[in-house]
Design a protein around this motif. Structure first.
Motif, PDB file in Angstrom:
ATOM      1  N   ARG A 268       0.683  -1.298   0.107  1.00  0.00           N
ATOM      2  CA  ARG A 268       0.041   0.205  -0.018  1.00  0.00           C
ATOM      3  C   ARG A 268       0.946   1.172  -0.014  1.00  0.00           C
ATOM      4  NH1 ARG A 268      -4.499  -1.697   4.641  1.00  0.00           N
ATOM      5  NH2 ARG A 268      -5.370  -3.548   3.606  1.00  0.00           N
ATOM      6  N   VAL A 269       2.236   1.383   0.342  1.00  0.00           N
ATOM      7  CA  VAL A 269       2.752   2.385   0.517  1.00  0.00           C
ATOM      8  C   VAL A 269       3.522   2.388  -0.798  1.00  0.00           C
ATOM      9  CG1 VAL A 269       4.813   3.659   1.854  1.00  0.00           C
ATOM     10  CG2 VAL A 269       3.252   2.102   2.810  1.00  0.00           C
ATOM     11  N   PRO A 270       3.460   3.823  -1.449  1.00  0.00           N
ATOM     12  CA  PRO A 270       4.213   3.981  -2.781  1.00  0.00           C
ATOM     13  C   PRO A 270       5.739   3.842  -2.671  1.00  0.00           C
ATOM     14  CG  PRO A 270       2.436   5.557  -2.520  1.00  0.00           C
ATOM     15  CD  PRO A 270       2.680   4.949  -1.068  1.00  0.00           C
ATOM     16  N   LEU A 271       6.328   3.304  -3.738  1.00  0.00           N
ATOM     17  CA  LEU A 271       7.704   3.240  -3.689  1.00  0.00           C
ATOM     18  C   LEU A 271       8.233   3.943  -4.944  1.00  0.00           C
ATOM     19  CD1 LEU A 271      10.657   2.095  -2.879  1.00  0.00           C
ATOM     20  CD2 LEU A 271      10.050   0.114  -4.214  1.00  0.00           C
ATOM     21  N   VAL A 272       9.454   4.662  -4.833  1.00  0.00           N
ATOM     22  CA  VAL A 272       9.970   5.310  -5.820  1.00  0.00           C
ATOM     23  C   VAL A 272      11.541   5.094  -5.784  1.00  0.00           C
ATOM     24  CG1 VAL A 272      10.695   7.597  -6.637  1.00  0.00           C
ATOM     25  CG2 VAL A 272       8.266   7.371  -5.511  1.00  0.00           C
ATOM     26  N   VAL A 273      11.842   4.302  -6.936  1.00  0.00           N
ATOM     27  CA  VAL A 273      13.336   3.989  -7.038  1.00  0.00           C
ATOM     28  C   VAL A 273      13.760   4.878  -8.260  1.00  0.00           C
ATOM     29  CG1 VAL A 273      14.785   2.078  -8.144  1.00  0.00           C
ATOM     30  CG2 VAL A 273      12.621   1.452  -6.685  1.00  0.00           C
ATOM     31  N   TYR A 274      14.802   5.700  -7.691  1.00  0.00           N
ATOM     32  CA  TYR A 274      15.053   6.797  -8.510  1.00  0.00           C
ATOM     33  C   TYR A 274      16.674   6.598  -9.002  1.00  0.00           C
ATOM     34  CZ  TYR A 274      17.545   8.506  -4.329  1.00  0.00           C
ATOM     35  OH  TYR A 274      18.537   8.573  -3.259  1.00  0.00           O
ATOM     36  N   ARG A 275      17.249   7.220  -9.871  1.00  0.00           N
ATOM     37  CA  ARG A 275      18.645   7.260 -10.450  1.00  0.00           C
ATOM     38  C   ARG A 275      19.184   8.697 -10.419  1.00  0.00           C
ATOM     39  NH1 ARG A 275      16.403   7.105 -15.647  1.00  0.00           N
ATOM     40  NH2 ARG A 275      17.391   8.391 -17.116  1.00  0.00           N
ATOM     41  N   GLY A 276      20.541   8.937 -10.272  1.00  0.00           N
ATOM     42  CA  GLY A 276      20.744  10.201 -10.133  1.00  0.00           C
ATOM     43  C   GLY A 276      20.776  10.897  -8.595  1.00  0.00           C
ATOM     44  N   ARG A 277      20.967  11.965  -8.699  1.00  0.00           N
ATOM     45  CA  ARG A 277      21.013  12.562  -7.085  1.00  0.00           C
ATOM     46  C   ARG A 277      19.469  12.921  -6.575  1.00  0.00           C
ATOM     47  NH1 ARG A 277      25.188  17.484  -7.051  1.00  0.00           N
ATOM     48  NH2 ARG A 277      24.447  17.288  -4.611  1.00  0.00           N
ATOM     49  N   ASN A 278      18.612  13.272  -7.287  1.00  0.00           N
ATOM     50  CA  ASN A 278      17.177  13.765  -7.045  1.00  0.00           C
ATOM     51  C   ASN A 278      16.302  12.685  -6.709  1.00  0.00           C
ATOM     52  OD1 ASN A 278      14.972  15.235  -6.414  1.00  0.00           O
ATOM     53  ND2 ASN A 278      14.343  15.391  -8.420  1.00  0.00           N
ATOM     54  N   PRO A 279      15.844  12.376  -5.458  1.00  0.00           N
ATOM     55  CA  PRO A 279      14.769  11.213  -5.217  1.00  0.00           C
ATOM     56  C   PRO A 279      13.554  11.654  -5.317  1.00  0.00           C
ATOM     57  CG  PRO A 279      15.543  12.456  -3.067  1.00  0.00           C
ATOM     58  CD  PRO A 279      16.495  13.081  -4.218  1.00  0.00           C
ATOM     59  N   ARG A 492      19.132   0.956 -15.115  1.00  0.00           N
ATOM     60  CA  ARG A 492      18.005   0.503 -16.137  1.00  0.00           C
ATOM     61  C   ARG A 492      16.691   0.425 -14.907  1.00  0.00           C
ATOM     62  NH1 ARG A 492      18.123  -4.721 -17.123  1.00  0.00           N
ATOM     63  NH2 ARG A 492      16.857  -4.588 -18.830  1.00  0.00           N
ATOM     64  N   TYR A 493      16.864   0.392 -13.825  1.00  0.00           N
ATOM     65  CA  TYR A 493      15.611   0.348 -12.814  1.00  0.00           C
ATOM     66  C   TYR A 493      15.219   1.845 -12.346  1.00  0.00           C
ATOM     67  CZ  TYR A 493      17.467  -4.470 -13.019  1.00  0.00           C
ATOM     68  OH  TYR A 493      17.890  -5.625 -13.599  1.00  0.00           O
ATOM     69  N   GLY A 494      16.135   2.621 -12.216  1.00  0.00           N
ATOM     70  CA  GLY A 494      15.751   3.947 -11.698  1.00  0.00           C
ATOM     71  C   GLY A 494      15.005   5.042 -12.620  1.00  0.00           C
ATOM     72  N   SER A 495      14.173   5.876 -12.277  1.00  0.00           N
ATOM     73  CA  SER A 495      13.762   6.797 -13.042  1.00  0.00           C
ATOM     74  C   SER A 495      14.502   8.127 -12.626  1.00  0.00           C
ATOM     75  CB  SER A 495      12.204   7.063 -12.648  1.00  0.00           C
ATOM     76  OG  SER A 495      11.586   5.887 -13.149  1.00  0.00           O
ATOM     77  N   ALA A 496      14.586   8.994 -13.612  1.00  0.00           N
ATOM     78  CA  ALA A 496      15.322  10.204 -13.371  1.00  0.00           C
ATOM     79  C   ALA A 496      14.172  11.533 -13.716  1.00  0.00           C
ATOM     80  CB  ALA A 496      16.469  10.496 -14.123  1.00  0.00           C
ATOM     81  N   ARG A 497      13.449  11.358 -14.729  1.00  0.00           N
ATOM     82  CA  ARG A 497      12.559  12.465 -14.987  1.00  0.00           C
ATOM     83  C   ARG A 497      11.374  11.956 -15.657  1.00  0.00           C
ATOM     84  NH1 ARG A 497      15.870  16.374 -18.633  1.00  0.00           N
ATOM     85  NH2 ARG A 497      16.168  14.514 -19.852  1.00  0.00           N
ATOM     86  N   THR A 498      10.370  12.747 -15.241  1.00  0.00           N
ATOM     87  CA  THR A 498       8.836  12.015 -15.686  1.00  0.00           C
ATOM     88  C   THR A 498       8.618  13.102 -17.007  1.00  0.00           C
ATOM     89  OG1 THR A 498       7.793  14.019 -14.475  1.00  0.00           O
ATOM     90  CG2 THR A 498       7.926  11.767 -13.556  1.00  0.00           C
TER      91      THR A 498
END
Length: 587
Positions: A268-279, A492-498
């Motif tokens: 139920r708790v959203p998870l954000v996997v990011y790449r780079g410096r900005n979470p 390949r797994y983390g997002s950086a920008r939408t």
């Protein structure tokens, strides 16, 4: 006639379709769906970030219908591939049959002249190396212009050399002569000049037809009428440009259409996997973040009846206090605070996750390396992060307000760590700015048929200069990052920008947007600070030290340098741009 009476055809049109069933598109979705057809660079960046990697999360994207935009991204990229491929083949045909045609030199010269202004306007003076890159382009254009002027003379020299070579060969071989004019390409026995002329005409037809299709698509489906319920239909999902798109893009597109789906009922708790410096992916640019490490001092006379200060109680009390702003929506324009959203999230860097992928503790985050990370964490694991953050996983309480028809989004993230002698707090407000002006061109497109025809003609005139780039674009494939069974690439797994961040402007469009972002930041802090003070005092600790220290960063007045269209500045005096400025607080 009174002021409130409908006075235009547009008002009557909106009233006629107000009760239609089809939900309207918000402005962000309209602009970015049109941008996929109007801006090649934006389209390629969207594919590279969101579609090419099948192991990336579906990111949180406030204020946008991601599936609609990505569908147009896939359709637009496929259309460009076929268009540029056809133009490349016709260009090769034209060049091989039209070297002796005097029209070629004039065409190249005109293309060089018409390309100077667009190249000069593409300079981004604030970006290092941009000026040198543009100067290099201009030098290439000048070389093409010079070569075009010399092309007739070069043709005469080649013709004279061929003539003398032919006469010499005829004298040596007697009756066994070989005419060098046979070396000119002959396609199906047609005259080379006819072939080159037909090729040039077909290129003109393709470019005009392409502009007409783009013009009609943007105006028909993503113009201002799309804001009215049921006014326009959505583009067909079985278009040729989608049916002939790469299967790998369609597979990832299906994931985005499904959205962020929980992997289990308990997740139920959203998870954000990011790449780079900005979470905080999707939240935009952080403005005036602050943090405090506060030694806790017991109040005189505080008894054992005081409630213990825990992380859970801290988040709960602060969340409730800030959420009370929903009941005071009159403080915000159009009562946007009614839609204030409060939610807990867990953020983890892709690099830290992959470094520990062999450990069982990462299974709730990434079940298999061949699949994307989870979109939601199970309640048990989120509870662990809630109370005891890991180095590679942190819990934040997120407060979010969407304003200006979802164009401007204010998000603030709160993280805390509590121990009996110390309280640590992080507060990070973020602003997601509106979409930049050049991606809003769909709103200014008129019904004049000659405009797309004229644009296609101008592109045809510049084709000798833009041709190599089109040829490369037809061949270029955006590939996934290198990986194999022995190599795991965290990117390949983390997002950086939408999609929203890819299209966001560098500054607010309107003065009111600047002060509204400041307003919501101050309103959130106006509930945050008293709530923290109350939690401290209810737990038997003195809030005085906290209030003194936090006043330095929350009681500053906004200072705006330059005109109303300048960069946004939040609190105190900011020197430089927002992302790299220095804060000099006024106390």
């Amino acid at each position: 006639m009174t002021l409130h009476e409908p006075t235009t055809d547009w008002t009557r049109f909106a009233a006629e379709h107000a009760e239609a069933e089809l939900p309207p598109l918000d402005d962000n979705t309209r602009y970015l769906a049109a941008a996929a057809h109007l801006d090649r660079h934006y389209c390629d960046e969207a594919v590279r970030e969101l579609l090419v990697e099948d192991t990336r999360q579906v990111p949180l994207t406030p204020g946008l219908d991601t599936a609609t935009v990505l569908t147009e991204v896939v359709a637009a990229r496929t259309r460009r591939k076929f268009r540029d491929g056809a133009l490349a083949l016709l260009t090769i045909l034209f060049v091989t049959t039209g070297l002796a045609n005097p029209v070629l030199g004039g065409w190249v010269a005109w293309a060089a002249v018409l390309s100077v202004k667009p190249i000069w306007r593409s300079v981004r003076w604030g970006r290092p190396g941009s000026g040198l890159f543009v100067v290099g382009k201009l030098m290439v254009v000048f070389a093409l212009f010079t070569g075009a002027l010399l092309l007739p003379a070069v043709g005469e020299v080649i013709s004279s050399l061929q003539s003398s070579s032919s006469q010499s060969s005829h004298a040596r071989s007697g009756s066994n002569q070989f005419d060098t004019t046979d070396l000119m390409p002959s396609w199906f026995g047609l005259d080379p000049n006819v072939i080159s002329s037909v090729s040039a005409l077909l290129m003109l037809v393709i470019l005009i037809a392409d502009r007409v299709v783009v013009w009609q698509t943007v105006r028909r489906y993503f113009g201002r009428r799309a804001r009215v319920p049921g006014a326009v239909q959505r583009p067909s999902p079985d278009r040729l440009s989608l049916l002939f798109s790469p299967p790998r893009l369609r597979r990832v597109l299906d994931r985005h259409r499904a959205g962020r789906v929980a992997e289990s009922p308990d997740a139920r708790v959203p998870l954000v996997v990011y790449r780079g410096r900005n979470p905080f992916v999707g939240a935009g640019t952080s403005v005036t973040p602050w943090s405090l490490a506060l030694p806790l001092e017991r109040l005189d006379g505080a008894g054992s009846s005081a409630e213990p200060l825990t992380t859970a109680r801290f988040y709960e009390e602060v969340g409730k206090a800030v959420e009370e702003l929903q009941r005071h929506a009159a403080l915000s324009p159009d009562e946007r605070l009614r839609d204030l959203h409060v939610e807990g999230m867990v953020f983890t860097p892709a690099e830290g996750l992959i470094d520990r992928v062999h450990e069982p503790v990462t299974t709730p985050y990434l079940a298999r390396v061949s699949q994307p990370p989870a979109h939601y964490l199970p309640t048990e694991e989120a509870g662990r992060i809630y109370h005891r953050p890991r180095e590679w996983a942190r819990y934040y309480l997120c407060f979010q307000v969407e304003t200006w028809n979802r164009e401007l989004v204010l998000s603030a993230f709160l993280h805390a760590a509590v121990e009996e002698s110390t309280l640590y707090i992080e507060w990070t407000p973020c602003v997601l700015l509106p979409i930049r002006q050049e991606l809003r061109a769909g709103d200014t497109m008129t019904a004049d048929w000659w405009r797309p025809v004229w644009q296609g003609f101008l592109r045809w005139l510049k084709l000798p200069v833009t041709g190599p780039g089109r040829f490369w674009a037809a061949l270029k494939v955006i590939r996934p990052l290198p990986h194999d069974g022995h190599t795991l690439n965290a990117d390949r797994y983390g997002s950086a920008r939408t999609l929203r961040e890819l299209g966001a402007a560098e500054a607010a469009r309107d003065y009111f947007q600047v002060v509204d972002a400041e307003r919501y930041t101050k309103l959130l802090e106006s509930r945050l600070v008293p709530a923290i003070s109350k939690v401290l005092s209810d737990s038997g600790y003195s809030p005085a030290s906290f209030e003194r220290r936090v006043a330095a960063v929350t009681t500053n007045n906004v200072t705006i340098h330059g005109g109303n269209t300048g960069p946004m500045v939040f609190g105190g005096v900011v020197e430089g741009d927002v992302s790299g400025g220095t804060l000099a607080p006024r106390i």
